[in-house]
Design a protein around this motif. Structure first.
Motif, PDB file in Angstrom:
ATOM      1  N   LEU A 128       1.050  -1.160   0.118  1.00 15.39           N
ATOM      2  CA  LEU A 128      -0.139   0.028  -0.383  1.00 15.39           C
ATOM      3  C   LEU A 128       1.193   1.269   0.302  1.00 15.39           C
ATOM      4  N   ALA A 129       1.426   2.174  -1.365  1.00 12.17           N
ATOM      5  CA  ALA A 129       1.745   3.225  -1.400  1.00 12.17           C
ATOM      6  C   ALA A 129       1.401   4.143  -2.623  1.00 12.17           C
ATOM      7  N   ASP A 130       2.602   4.842  -2.449  1.00 12.50           N
ATOM      8  CA  ASP A 130       1.990   5.381  -3.391  1.00 12.50           C
ATOM      9  C   ASP A 130       2.867   6.524  -4.662  1.00 12.50           C
ATOM     10  N   LEU A 131       2.662   5.488  -5.893  1.00 20.60           N
ATOM     11  CA  LEU A 131       3.778   5.764  -6.382  1.00 20.60           C
ATOM     12  C   LEU A 131       4.142   6.837  -6.871  1.00 20.60           C
ATOM     13  N   ARG A 132       3.476   7.833  -6.834  1.00 18.15           N
ATOM     14  CA  ARG A 132       4.013   9.494  -6.811  1.00 18.15           C
ATOM     15  C   ARG A 132       5.540   9.336  -5.832  1.00 18.15           C
ATOM     16  N   GLU A 133       5.892   8.200  -4.985  1.00 12.25           N
ATOM     17  CA  GLU A 133       7.102   8.746  -3.958  1.00 12.25           C
ATOM     18  C   GLU A 133       8.013   7.288  -4.220  1.00 12.25           C
ATOM     19  N   PHE A 161      -3.390   8.784 -14.976  1.00 11.53           N
ATOM     20  CA  PHE A 161      -4.478   9.395 -13.427  1.00 11.53           C
ATOM     21  C   PHE A 161      -3.415  10.808 -12.662  1.00 11.53           C
ATOM     22  N   ILE A 162      -1.558  10.296 -12.659  1.00  8.90           N
ATOM     23  CA  ILE A 162      -1.120  11.440 -12.206  1.00  8.90           C
ATOM     24  C   ILE A 162      -0.783  12.693 -13.280  1.00  8.90           C
ATOM     25  N   PRO A 163      -1.933  14.016 -12.083  1.00  4.97           N
ATOM     26  CA  PRO A 163      -1.316  15.359 -13.695  1.00  4.97           C
ATOM     27  C   PRO A 163      -0.241  15.824 -14.279  1.00  4.97           C
ATOM     28  N   ASP A 164       0.619  16.658 -14.703  1.00  4.43           N
ATOM     29  CA  ASP A 164       0.492  17.556 -15.304  1.00  4.43           C
ATOM     30  C   ASP A 164       1.775  18.322 -13.769  1.00  4.43           C
ATOM     31  N   SER A 165       0.544  18.604 -12.654  1.00  2.14           N
ATOM     32  CA  SER A 165       1.203  19.505 -11.409  1.00  2.14           C
ATOM     33  C   SER A 165       2.362  18.828 -10.585  1.00  2.14           C
ATOM     34  N   ASP A 166       1.961  16.659 -11.248  1.00  2.00           N
ATOM     35  CA  ASP A 166       2.836  15.959 -10.226  1.00  2.00           C
ATOM     36  C   ASP A 166       4.248  15.606 -10.952  1.00  2.00           C
ATOM     37  N   ASP A 167       4.224  16.053 -11.557  1.00  3.70           N
ATOM     38  CA  ASP A 167       5.329  15.921 -12.823  1.00  3.70           C
ATOM     39  C   ASP A 167       5.456  14.315 -13.057  1.00  3.70           C
ATOM     40  N   PRO A 168       4.645  12.912 -14.159  1.00  2.00           N
ATOM     41  CA  PRO A 168       4.500  11.980 -14.558  1.00  2.00           C
ATOM     42  C   PRO A 168       5.774  11.336 -14.777  1.00  2.00           C
ATOM     43  N   TRP A 169       6.751  12.875 -15.717  1.00  2.00           N
ATOM     44  CA  TRP A 169       7.804  11.639 -16.039  1.00  2.00           C
ATOM     45  C   TRP A 169       8.547  12.215 -14.944  1.00  2.00           C
ATOM     46  N   GLY A 170       8.890  12.757 -14.561  1.00  2.00           N
ATOM     47  CA  GLY A 170       9.815  13.069 -13.578  1.00  2.00           C
ATOM     48  C   GLY A 170      10.083  11.794 -11.989  1.00  2.00           C
ATOM     49  N   VAL A 171       8.545  11.771 -12.032  1.00  2.00           N
ATOM     50  CA  VAL A 171       8.145  10.313 -10.976  1.00  2.00           C
ATOM     51  C   VAL A 171       8.793   9.323 -12.076  1.00  2.00           C
ATOM     52  N   TYR A 175      12.269   6.353 -10.716  1.00  2.00           N
ATOM     53  CA  TYR A 175      12.347   4.850 -11.727  1.00  2.00           C
ATOM     54  C   TYR A 175      12.926   4.024 -11.636  1.00  2.00           C
ATOM     55  N   VAL A 176      12.960   4.820 -12.844  1.00  2.00           N
ATOM     56  CA  VAL A 176      14.438   4.119 -13.704  1.00  2.00           C
ATOM     57  C   VAL A 176      15.820   4.011 -13.343  1.00  2.00           C
ATOM     58  N   GLU A 177      15.582   5.194 -12.610  1.00  2.00           N
ATOM     59  CA  GLU A 177      17.582   5.968 -12.197  1.00  2.00           C
ATOM     60  C   GLU A 177      17.988   4.415 -11.621  1.00  2.00           C
ATOM     61  N   ALA A 222       6.310   9.557 -25.093  1.00  2.00           N
ATOM     62  CA  ALA A 222       7.299   9.153 -25.886  1.00  2.00           C
ATOM     63  C   ALA A 222       8.125   9.808 -24.694  1.00  2.00           C
ATOM     64  N   ASP A 223       8.006  10.902 -24.488  1.00  2.00           N
ATOM     65  CA  ASP A 223       8.566  11.752 -23.100  1.00  2.00           C
ATOM     66  C   ASP A 223       9.079  10.757 -22.089  1.00  2.00           C
ATOM     67  N   MET A 224       8.510  10.169 -22.126  1.00  2.00           N
ATOM     68  CA  MET A 224       8.345   9.253 -20.135  1.00  2.00           C
ATOM     69  C   MET A 224       9.046   8.062 -21.099  1.00  2.00           C
ATOM     70  N   LEU A 225       9.295   7.695 -22.302  1.00  2.00           N
ATOM     71  CA  LEU A 225      10.716   6.541 -22.052  1.00  2.00           C
ATOM     72  C   LEU A 225      12.205   6.909 -22.832  1.00  2.00           C
ATOM     73  N   THR A 226      12.100   8.432 -22.249  1.00  2.00           N
ATOM     74  CA  THR A 226      13.616   9.156 -22.827  1.00  2.00           C
ATOM     75  C   THR A 226      14.795   8.587 -21.664  1.00  2.00           C
ATOM     76  N   GLY A 227      15.715   8.029 -22.467  1.00  2.00           N
ATOM     77  CA  GLY A 227      16.441   6.753 -22.692  1.00  2.00           C
ATOM     78  C   GLY A 227      16.920   5.575 -22.490  1.00  2.00           C
ATOM     79  N   MET A 228      15.162   5.581 -22.357  1.00  2.00           N
ATOM     80  CA  MET A 228      15.159   3.901 -22.802  1.00  2.00           C
ATOM     81  C   MET A 228      15.437   3.626 -24.138  1.00  2.00           C
TER      82      MET A 228
END
Length: 266
Positions: A128-133, A161-171, A175-177, A222-228
């Protein structure tokens, strides 16, 4: 309030529609309530959401099978939702019974039911956790998965379901890092590219739920897959991602309204 049953934790307001329970209903599951069903039926009137859910689930199965064929034996499933037929561990264990799976969701009903379902499954865990963390999630997942070895990160039908304000790309990049070289990212994401008016109507309905949606363009996905290293067939609609038969694609794959892609971390 609707009658509370044993698999609903205290504190959960079942009168507020939940994306996990709506998805469960669309897939034919039984862990949903009147508010979820009413919202799903409203969505059905404006979008082909049953088909969207079914095709997304089918993509998840194919992606997991592909990753197991590539040697992946660990999976981290973010926003896993309520367990229904064809869960990640069931698919992976068909090929590799030793595979380890960690499910993550912030919907208490999803995790409570997952824990009941997974009793007796030593290689499968629900958190039980929030993927934004990401740092918190990775720290918890690392108690069950070896992050020094390749992992299949699954982010299927959840980032809208993650708004732009929560930066899904950065989130997602955080994880990828945390993943080792040779890991994979499999994702799917709602888009309004093919049915803008219908998706706008769907957005209005989702705005009244616990998790409003933000459909995104192919470029944004596509930007969510940057570096992949994106594997074939690239970024496509869910039924077009490695279909098993031509019938799986259908006549109008764009009506799936979700892009899908799998990338490898170099």
């Amino acid at each position: 309030m609707a009658d509370r049953v044993s698999w609903v934790p205290e504190g959960v307001n079942v009168d507020v529609p939940s994306s996990a329970r709506i998805y469960d209903y669309l897939l034919g599951g039984g862990h949903n309530f009147e508010a979820d069903r009413a919202t799903a039926e409203a969505l059905i009137k404006v979008l082909p959401v049953r088909g969207m859910a079914r095709l997304n689930r089918a993509y998840l199965r194919r992606a997991v099978l592909e990753l197991t064929s590539l040697g992946i034996r660990q999976f981290l499933d973010l926003g896993s939702g309520i367990p229904t037929v064809g869960n990640v561990h069931e698919v992976a264990h068909e090929v590799a019974p030793e595979s380890k799976v960690v499910y993550v969701d912030f919907e208490p009903v999803a995790i409570t039911h997952a824990e009941l379902m997974l009793a007796g499954e030593p290689n499968v865990t629900a958190l039980l956790a929030d993927l934004r963390e990401p740092e918190k999630v990775v720290a918890q997942a690392a108690q069950h998965l070896d992050f020094s070895q390749p992992i299949g990160l699954l982010v299927v039908g959840v980032l809208q379901f993650i708004p732009d304000s929560d930066d899904p790309w950065g989130v997602l990049s955080r994880y990828v890092e945390s993943l080792s070289s040779g890991s994979y990212l499999a994702l799917s994401h709602m888009t309004a590219d093919s049915m803008p008016a219908a998706m706008a109507a769907g957005e209005e309905i989702f705005a009244k739920t616990a998790e409003p949606i933000t459909p995104r363009t192919k470029t944004q996905v596509a930007d969510m897959l940057t570096g992949m290293e994106i594997i074939e067939p690239g970024i496509v609609f869910t039924p077009q991602w490695r279909p098993e038969t031509p019938e799986d694609v259908g006549d109008e794959p764009s009506k799936a309204n979700l892009y899908a892609a799998v990338g490898r971390k170099p």
